[in-house]
Design an enzyme around this catalytic site. Sequence first.
Site, PDB file in Angstrom:
ATOM      1  N   LYS A 175       0.840  -1.195   0.000  1.00 38.55           N
ATOM      2  CA  LYS A 175       0.000   0.000   0.000  1.00 38.55           C
ATOM      3  C   LYS A 175       0.881   1.253   0.000  1.00 38.55           C
ATOM      4  CE  LYS A 175      -1.876   3.066   2.523  1.00 38.55           C
ATOM      5  NZ  LYS A 175      -2.026   4.172   1.576  1.00 38.55           N
ATOM      6  N   GLU A 250       9.107   1.231  11.001  1.00 34.41           N
ATOM      7  CA  GLU A 250      10.150   2.257  10.883  1.00 34.41           C
ATOM      8  C   GLU A 250       9.436   3.584  11.016  1.00 34.41           C
ATOM      9  OE1 GLU A 250      13.156   1.348  10.712  1.00 34.41           O
ATOM     10  OE2 GLU A 250      13.087  -0.651   9.844  1.00 34.41           O
ATOM     11  N   CYS A 284      13.175  10.796   7.657  1.00 37.42           N
ATOM     12  CA  CYS A 284      13.108  10.329   9.046  1.00 37.42           C
ATOM     13  C   CYS A 284      14.475  10.350   9.706  1.00 37.42           C
ATOM     14  CB  CYS A 284      12.519   8.928   9.083  1.00 37.42           C
ATOM     15  SG  CYS A 284      13.328   7.837   7.914  1.00 37.42           S
ATOM     16  N   GLU A 381       9.427  16.081  15.817  1.00 34.57           N
ATOM     17  CA  GLU A 381       9.850  15.908  14.437  1.00 34.57           C
ATOM     18  C   GLU A 381       9.119  16.928  13.562  1.00 34.57           C
ATOM     19  OE1 GLU A 381       8.535  12.342  12.290  1.00 34.57           O
ATOM     20  OE2 GLU A 381      10.608  12.156  11.602  1.00 34.57           O
TER      21      GLU A 381
HETATM   22  P1  NAP Z   1       1.785   8.243   7.859  1.00 36.27           P
HETATM   23  O1  NAP Z   1       0.604   9.112   7.908  1.00 36.27           O
HETATM   24  O2  NAP Z   1       2.077   7.390   9.018  1.00 36.27           O
HETATM   25  O3  NAP Z   1       1.625   7.384   6.522  1.00 36.27           O
HETATM   26  C1  NAP Z   1       2.456   6.309   6.181  1.00 36.27           C
HETATM   27  C2  NAP Z   1       1.633   5.275   5.454  1.00 36.27           C
HETATM   28  O4  NAP Z   1       0.643   4.766   6.334  1.00 36.27           O
HETATM   29  C3  NAP Z   1       0.880   5.813   4.244  1.00 36.27           C
HETATM   30  O5  NAP Z   1       0.826   4.839   3.245  1.00 36.27           O
HETATM   31  C4  NAP Z   1      -0.496   6.070   4.819  1.00 36.27           C
HETATM   32  O6  NAP Z   1      -1.522   6.086   3.857  1.00 36.27           O
HETATM   33  C5  NAP Z   1      -0.636   4.894   5.733  1.00 36.27           C
HETATM   34  N1  NAP Z   1      -1.662   5.076   6.767  1.00 36.27           N
HETATM   35  C6  NAP Z   1      -2.226   6.220   7.224  1.00 36.27           C
HETATM   36  N2  NAP Z   1      -3.137   5.946   8.185  1.00 36.27           N
HETATM   37  C7  NAP Z   1      -3.154   4.604   8.336  1.00 36.27           C
HETATM   38  C8  NAP Z   1      -3.871   3.711   9.169  1.00 36.27           C
HETATM   39  N3  NAP Z   1      -4.769   4.138  10.054  1.00 36.27           N
HETATM   40  N4  NAP Z   1      -3.608   2.381   9.055  1.00 36.27           N
HETATM   41  C9  NAP Z   1      -2.705   1.927   8.185  1.00 36.27           C
HETATM   42  N5  NAP Z   1      -2.004   2.725   7.359  1.00 36.27           N
HETATM   43  C10 NAP Z   1      -2.210   4.047   7.443  1.00 36.27           C
HETATM   44  O7  NAP Z   1       3.111   9.030   7.610  1.00 36.27           O
HETATM   45  P2  NAP Z   1       3.398  10.072   6.469  1.00 36.27           P
HETATM   46  O8  NAP Z   1       2.749  11.323   6.896  1.00 36.27           O
HETATM   47  O9  NAP Z   1       3.057   9.513   5.152  1.00 36.27           O
HETATM   48  O10 NAP Z   1       5.008  10.125   6.522  1.00 36.27           O
HETATM   49  C11 NAP Z   1       5.698  10.905   7.416  1.00 36.27           C
HETATM   50  C12 NAP Z   1       6.145  10.122   8.630  1.00 36.27           C
HETATM   51  O11 NAP Z   1       6.776   8.902   8.292  1.00 36.27           O
HETATM   52  C13 NAP Z   1       7.148  10.861   9.462  1.00 36.27           C
HETATM   53  O12 NAP Z   1       6.781  10.842  10.805  1.00 36.27           O
HETATM   54  C14 NAP Z   1       8.462  10.108   9.241  1.00 36.27           C
HETATM   55  O13 NAP Z   1       9.394  10.183  10.248  1.00 36.27           O
HETATM   56  C15 NAP Z   1       8.007   8.744   9.009  1.00 36.27           C
HETATM   57  N6  NAP Z   1       8.983   8.030   8.194  1.00 36.27           N
HETATM   58  C16 NAP Z   1       9.808   7.152   8.794  1.00 36.27           C
HETATM   59  C17 NAP Z   1      10.761   6.465   8.058  1.00 36.27           C
HETATM   60  C18 NAP Z   1      11.677   5.454   8.693  1.00 36.27           C
HETATM   61  O14 NAP Z   1      12.289   4.672   7.993  1.00 36.27           O
HETATM   62  N7  NAP Z   1      11.795   5.383   9.984  1.00 36.27           N
HETATM   63  C19 NAP Z   1      10.874   6.688   6.692  1.00 36.27           C
HETATM   64  C20 NAP Z   1      10.010   7.609   6.111  1.00 36.27           C
HETATM   65  C21 NAP Z   1       9.059   8.265   6.884  1.00 36.27           C
HETATM   66  P3  NAP Z   1      -2.117   7.489   3.328  1.00 36.27           P
HETATM   67  O15 NAP Z   1      -1.041   8.158   2.597  1.00 36.27           O
HETATM   68  O16 NAP Z   1      -3.225   7.060   2.453  1.00 36.27           O
HETATM   69  O17 NAP Z   1      -2.572   8.260   4.536  1.00 36.27           O
END
Ligand code: NAP
Length: 477
Positions: A175, A250, A284, A381
Amino acid sequence: MSEIPTQLFINGEFRSSTQGKPAGLINPATEEIIAEIAGASAEDVAAAIESAHEAYRRGWRDLTPGKRTDVLFNIARLLRENMERIAQLESQSIGKPISDARDEAALGARVFEYYAGAITKFTGQTIPVARGGFDFTLRQPMGVVAAIVPWNFPFPIACWKVAPALAAGNSVVLKPASLSPLTALLLGQIARQAGLPPGVLQVLPGSGQETGDVLVTHPLIRKVSFTGSTSVGSRIMELASRGLKRVSLELGGKSPNIVFADADVDRAAMESPMSVFANTGQDCCARSRVFVERRVFDRFVDSFTAATRQLRVGNPVQDATQLGPLVSAGQRRVVEDFISEARKGGRRIAAGGDRPFPRGYYLNPAVVLEVEPSDRVWREEVFGPVVCIRPFDDEAKMIEEVNDSPYGLSGSLWTNDLRRALRVARQVESGVLSINSNSSVHVEAPFGGFKQSGLGRDLGMAAMEGYTELKNVYVGE
Ligand code: NAP
Ligand code: MG
């Protein structure tokens, strides 16, 4: 450009969604809609999981290691042939500078090459158990893995979940984030062309809020591999606990960059801006808290700030661009709120924080000084181009401050004193650390976080272990 994929990729072909509610995909550099993407319904997700399970049972699970190796090498080869297309689609959907997008397309192919080669080198043990007989271990696939990925490094992160999961013999339901579905869809199509049997990799764009629960709780899902925010990660862990699903997470970070006076301070100051501002700070691993030994603080800040002002913010299509726009208007607003709060609190914005162009979600990278450890911009963050720099006097106290964070993902440390480097490296609470370097990610090495930055590891052989169950077999005499 050739056609943009806009539908769900299920059982080896593009299909429409059962819910008929496509979402516009906006190019953040131009603010124009570039495609209308179908969103999977909960029903589509359940059907895709069931047929992924069938594809697993029908043969992918039992394919010889040699044949699996061939398929993964073929995927890597086709990814290399399609590298420019992947890079262009990625760049247009999220505003990533084209030169970075090309590097990340190549990284994705290298990940497939690494795990293709790993299949025949991933061995069990023979164990001389006390009672005699013959004892050995097997690493077996789990079944269907759900891979949920974010929008900041969409293609490489999708590859570093999908490749080891497939290498280990699982099927995958991928996804992508709503903001970045295109390269994931392309990956599905390319993998099929490379000989991956239909259904072994399903790609389902759509809203995480709408489909996340099914993906995590469906009884045929054996593992959820997630990269994204800590809040969604913790919800996934909670839901997964009901079926005792395996998870790897992650999550976010607030990583330190520690500069000692004995370091090559000029080099550290020149290289450090990109350790936080690369990908417009949407990383991240961004080293967003800089700790500088007081003796060299002014000198470091002056050159860091000068180097920051020289970063080329601009149109992602140009080869020379280093920083593109933020991914969305909403993300830029979040970042601007951090900056205005800091400004109102009397913090000094030594550079940036303003919008360079009237169109596109651009922001000049911001350097914030005179912050307090209790400030939100220091603790939380930002996920945008904002750095805070603070001086320190005492090594032990500084390490306490470094570790005074719920996160523990990445970090850098600059010193020429070997004993200090090793002492500090042991004490910093993070899953990844680099000494005299900004580099966090190596295909061959484990990547992941301590504390609320995550659980489990991507990349290296550690990831392969994470996509298998360990079975012990005993043969009596
Ligand atoms: P996010 O909202 O957590 O989204 C990540 C993924 O999860 C997207 O595909 C999102 O889909 C999906 N998602 C959202 N709500 C969900 C739910 N209730 N159940 C299951 N999946 C769900 O994060 P983001 O805003 O896209 O990305 C930013 C964050 O990711 C930051 O906090 C960053 O630190 C973290 N990040 C961490 C790493 C690492 O390797 N540690 C790498 C990259 C990013 P939708 O797009 O459709 O909402
Ligand atoms: Mg989100």
